[in-house]
Design a protein around this motif. Structure first.
Motif, mmCIF file in Angstrom:
data_model
loop_
_atom_site.group_PDB
_atom_site.id
_atom_site.type_symbol
_atom_site.label_atom_id
_atom_site.label_comp_id
_atom_site.label_asym_id
_atom_site.label_seq_id
_atom_site.Cartn_x
_atom_site.Cartn_y
_atom_site.Cartn_z
ATOM 1 N N ILE A 51 0.852 -1.183 0.000
ATOM 2 C CA ILE A 51 0.000 0.000 0.000
ATOM 3 C C ILE A 51 0.888 1.233 0.000
ATOM 4 N N SER A 52 0.531 2.209 -0.808
ATOM 5 C CA SER A 52 1.354 3.416 -0.908
ATOM 6 C C SER A 52 1.234 4.255 0.363
ATOM 7 N N SER A 53 2.135 5.202 0.493
ATOM 8 C CA SER A 53 2.218 5.994 1.723
ATOM 9 C C SER A 53 0.922 6.715 2.054
ATOM 10 N N GLY A 54 0.232 7.195 1.025
ATOM 11 C CA GLY A 54 -1.013 7.916 1.245
ATOM 12 C C GLY A 54 -2.245 7.051 1.317
ATOM 13 N N GLY A 55 -2.047 5.758 1.215
ATOM 14 C CA GLY A 55 -3.178 4.827 1.272
ATOM 15 C C GLY A 55 -3.867 4.649 -0.059
ATOM 16 N N GLY A 56 -3.276 5.216 -1.094
ATOM 17 C CA GLY A 56 -3.893 5.157 -2.413
ATOM 18 C C GLY A 56 -3.662 3.872 -3.129
ATOM 19 N N SER A 71 -4.942 -2.063 4.259
ATOM 20 C CA SER A 71 -5.360 -0.704 4.584
ATOM 21 C C SER A 71 -4.350 -0.107 5.564
ATOM 22 N N ARG A 72 -4.450 1.183 5.753
ATOM 23 C CA ARG A 72 -3.574 1.862 6.716
ATOM 24 C C ARG A 72 -4.290 3.054 7.306
ATOM 25 N N ASP A 73 -3.850 3.428 8.503
ATOM 26 C CA ASP A 73 -4.355 4.602 9.200
ATOM 27 C C ASP A 73 -3.146 5.449 9.566
ATOM 28 N N ASN A 74 -2.902 6.481 8.800
ATOM 29 C CA ASN A 74 -1.706 7.290 9.024
ATOM 30 C C ASN A 74 -1.797 8.122 10.309
ATOM 31 N N GLN A 82 -6.860 -7.416 6.074
ATOM 32 C CA GLN A 82 -8.092 -8.160 6.284
ATOM 33 C C GLN A 82 -8.094 -9.347 5.342
ATOM 34 N N MET A 83 -8.164 -10.543 5.914
ATOM 35 C CA MET A 83 -8.093 -11.769 5.125
ATOM 36 C C MET A 83 -9.425 -12.507 5.237
ATOM 37 N N SER A 84 -9.990 -12.857 4.113
ATOM 38 C CA SER A 84 -11.244 -13.599 4.097
ATOM 39 C C SER A 84 -11.135 -14.780 3.148
#
Length: 121
Positions: A51-56, A71-74, A82-84
């Motif tokens: 995942i890129s630094s900005g979450g994009g 996903s990320r929360d900066n 999340q694995m399903s």
């Protein structure tokens, strides 16, 4: 000191779900690409997702595409996987990784200690 600490691994039945988390510290989290790499028993390392630094932009290995979500929360300096629809072949140690430089193209220079995921009935 740069630290990456994974959590959330465990035993899950085939078809089940699991969420891995990674808490990062010691660097400006929002400036670096992040990802996940796994190693199955007796096998080599396999990158799972980035995942890129900005979450994009996000990238997934074909083996997990459509089943895993990164996903990320900066604001919280965390990333998650999340694995399903988990399969026995997803059994592995999962590592949280950080790019060496700010871009993932510079390599995966920093690794967490890993968390075990076992998919079995």
């Amino acid at each position: 000191e740069i630290r990456l600490v994974e959590s959330g691994g465990g035993l899950v039945q085939p078809g089940g779900s699991l969420r891995l988390s990674c808490a990062a510290s010691g660097f400006r989290f929002s400036q670096y690409d992040m990802g996940w790499v796994r190693q199955a028993p007796g096998k080599g390392l396999e990158w799972v997702s980035v995942i890129s630094s900005g979450g994009g932009p996000t990238i997934y290995a074909d083996s997990v595409k459509g089943r895993f979500t990164i996903s990320r929360d900066n604001a919280e300096n965390t990333q998650a996987l999340q694995m399903s629809s988990l399969k026995p072949e997803d059994t592995a140690v999962y590592y949280c990784v950080r790019s060496t430089g700010t871009d993932i193209a510079t390599g995966l220079g920093y690794w967490g200690q890993g968390t075990q995921v076992t998919v079995s009935s």
